[in-house]
Design a protein around this motif. Structure first.
Motif, mmCIF file in Angstrom:
data_model
loop_
_atom_site.group_PDB
_atom_site.id
_atom_site.type_symbol
_atom_site.label_atom_id
_atom_site.label_comp_id
_atom_site.label_asym_id
_atom_site.label_seq_id
_atom_site.Cartn_x
_atom_site.Cartn_y
_atom_site.Cartn_z
ATOM 1 N N UNK A 1 0.804 -1.216 0.000
ATOM 2 C CA UNK A 1 0.000 0.000 0.000
ATOM 3 C C UNK A 1 0.840 1.271 0.000
ATOM 4 N N UNK A 2 0.278 2.318 -0.570
ATOM 5 C CA UNK A 2 0.936 3.620 -0.587
ATOM 6 C C UNK A 2 0.749 4.370 -1.894
ATOM 7 N N UNK A 3 0.603 3.636 -2.973
ATOM 8 C CA UNK A 3 0.542 4.292 -4.284
ATOM 9 C C UNK A 3 -0.406 3.562 -5.222
ATOM 10 N N UNK A 4 -1.046 4.340 -6.094
ATOM 11 C CA UNK A 4 -1.839 3.743 -7.159
ATOM 12 C C UNK A 4 -0.930 3.328 -8.303
ATOM 13 N N UNK A 5 -1.478 2.585 -9.229
ATOM 14 C CA UNK A 5 -0.780 2.267 -10.469
ATOM 15 C C UNK A 5 0.351 1.270 -10.351
ATOM 16 N N UNK A 6 0.373 0.458 -9.286
ATOM 17 C CA UNK A 6 1.447 -0.537 -9.141
ATOM 18 C C UNK A 6 1.018 -1.872 -9.767
#
Ligand code: DX5
Ligand code: ZN
Length: 229
Positions: free
Chosen positions: A145-150
């Motif tokens: 978790x932490x960022x979109x688009x991974x």
């Protein structure tokens, strides 16, 4: 909010225009979103910061469906009441966020919300086995978790284990991270019913041109329900 296991698409507004949340929420709902997923990050539990209770309360005015609030914060307990006041329907805390998730889930329900528990990719299904009677939703992270688009991390065997552990309980299994028309069928086949998608919903569209949001939502739903049938 009656319980059902049909596939629900929950766009994450982490991929929306941060200067235009109200219109973005209305646009994805008009285009077929079942729930709105709100990613709260604290720059401590995860290496990114988003928004807090006053912003979430402002989003509420635009959400006609279900406001699904995913807390990536530690500690959780001091903020539960603030998210209830902000109008969260579902409040999800990470099992890794503290030593007393049992107490946290009780407090979320006591504040009048549905209680969710999220598991990072490295956390086994068994970590929440004894919490299931206090849980309305299990969120299986398919990215860190932490960022979109991974990129999607395959957690289908964890989803299958959870589906079996849950049995007849009215507990949703939500998948969060890297969901698109290719990965959605894998997790729905394993037993998931709520699909969070940020980049795969918002790509190609805007509030001025929302039709791609609808096409993206339908593409995920069709892919998920076709293979699972
Ligand atoms: C990740 C968030 C997700 C994220 C999903 O920390 O919890 O909700 O926004 O984004 P995509 O669908 O782009 O992986
Ligand atoms: Zn999320």
């Amino acid at each position: 909010m009656p319980f059902d296991r049909t596939v629900k698409i929950a766009p994450s507004i982490l991929s929306a225009d941060f200067a235009d949340f109200g219109r973005e929420i209305r646009a994805v709902e008009d285009q077929g979103a079942d729930w709105i997923h709100v990613d709260v990050m604290d720059g401590h539990f995860v290496p990114n910061l988003t928004f807090g209770p006053p912003a979430v309360k402002a989003f509420r005015k635009h959400v006609k469906t279900v406001m699904d609030v995913h807390l990536m914060i530690a500690p959780v307990d001091p903020y539960i009441e603030a998210y209830a006041e902000a109008g969260a329907d579902i409040l999800t805390a990470h099992v890794e966020a503290g030593a007393h998730t049992h107490r946290t889930l009780q407090a979320i329900r006591a504040a009048g919300m549905k209680a969710g528990v999220a598991l990072n990719p490295g956390t086994p299904a068994q970590a929440i086995e004894h919490l299931l009677d206090l849980t309305d939703l299990v969120c299986v992270m398919t990215v860190n978790p932490g960022f979109g688009g991974q990129k999607f991390i395959d957690m289908t065997s964890k989803v299958r284990t959870l589906r079996q552990m849950i049995g007849d309980r009215p507990v949703h299994i939500e998948i969060d991270g890297g969901v698109d028309p290719t990965t959605a069928p894998l997790v729905v086949d394993a037993g998931a019913d709520v699909l969070v998608a940020g980049s795969a919903v918002f790509r190609g569209g805007s509030v001025e041109n929302p039709a791609p949001y609808g096409e993206n939502i339908r593409a995920i739903r069709t892919a998920a329900t076709t293979l699972a049938a």
